[in-house]
Design an enzyme around this catalytic site. Sequence first.
Site, PDB file in Angstrom:
ATOM      1  N   SER A 132      22.468 -58.711 -34.620  1.00 34.36           N
ATOM      2  CA  SER A 132      22.790 -59.653 -33.546  1.00 34.36           C
ATOM      3  C   SER A 132      23.061 -61.027 -34.133  1.00 34.36           C
ATOM      4  O   SER A 132      22.383 -61.467 -35.069  1.00 34.36           O
ATOM      5  CB  SER A 132      21.637 -59.745 -32.550  1.00 34.36           C
ATOM      6  OG  SER A 132      21.829 -60.820 -31.652  1.00 34.36           O
ATOM      7  N   TYR A 181      14.314 -57.988 -27.936  1.00 37.91           N
ATOM      8  CA  TYR A 181      15.585 -57.556 -28.518  1.00 37.91           C
ATOM      9  C   TYR A 181      15.762 -58.116 -29.926  1.00 37.91           C
ATOM     10  O   TYR A 181      16.145 -57.398 -30.856  1.00 37.91           O
ATOM     11  CB  TYR A 181      16.722 -58.013 -27.611  1.00 37.91           C
ATOM     12  CG  TYR A 181      18.102 -57.626 -28.089  1.00 37.91           C
ATOM     13  CD1 TYR A 181      18.543 -56.308 -28.006  1.00 37.91           C
ATOM     14  CD2 TYR A 181      18.983 -58.589 -28.596  1.00 37.91           C
ATOM     15  CE1 TYR A 181      19.819 -55.954 -28.420  1.00 37.91           C
ATOM     16  CE2 TYR A 181      20.252 -58.248 -29.013  1.00 37.91           C
ATOM     17  CZ  TYR A 181      20.666 -56.926 -28.923  1.00 37.91           C
ATOM     18  OH  TYR A 181      21.930 -56.584 -29.344  1.00 37.91           O
TER      19      TYR A 181
END
Length: 245
Positions: A146, A159
């Site tokens: 990410s 996350y």
Amino acid sequence: MSKRLEGRVALVTGASRGIGRAVALALAAEGADIIALARPRSQAALEGLDDEIRALGQNCTLVPFDLKDGDAIDRLGASIYERWGKLDIFIGNAAILGPLSPLGHISPKDFQELLDINVTANFRFIRAMDPLLRASDAGRVVLVSSGSNGKAKAYWGGYMMSKAAVENLALTYANENLQTAVRSNVVNPGPIRTSMREKAMPGEDPSTLPSPADIAKLFVELSLPEHTNTGEVINFYDWAGIEGS
């Protein structure tokens, strides 16, 4: 004119939609046969992908199963060995967003699911596919992280934790294979026009974002036998010369 991935076999997780689907199609367009994996409820989408890949002249093997089933991952590794004797490309794309909330509000069940799907499944794939990747003359691994890693973004802790772990898995695997033909890298997509992004940022105009087909080109580059760099984290926006992210 030969295709750049002709004769190669690629396993793509999360292949029914978004980035995974686009990557599977892009690899097939370059000559790779595809093993497309997604959850069972995505069977119809997988079948549509199968039609498109076969229209490109490539073989597609559909694998619908639960990523939390580690034994199924091991069985898949055995099946790949029996059929092909190797795996040339592993794209670890499948992931869940999980709850976007303060850490103290995340239930243990939701936290465990983030670990199981985003982290443990990728570990099980690396474990099961390692001998198959080593059997290839140019095994290539690309895991998806990410662009927010390292930013400790409020409400994204679950996350981000999982994606930081994924990044370290890929980079550790790269270091463990410096003396082999296996190369392992990480892609940080940044904002891409996917359903996960829409869920995370419902007020955003998706037409302003790059498409999954745009980022698929980077995955193809990292999957090529001649791409020998390893242990790198590639930010798609930087690679594509896009401002922002």
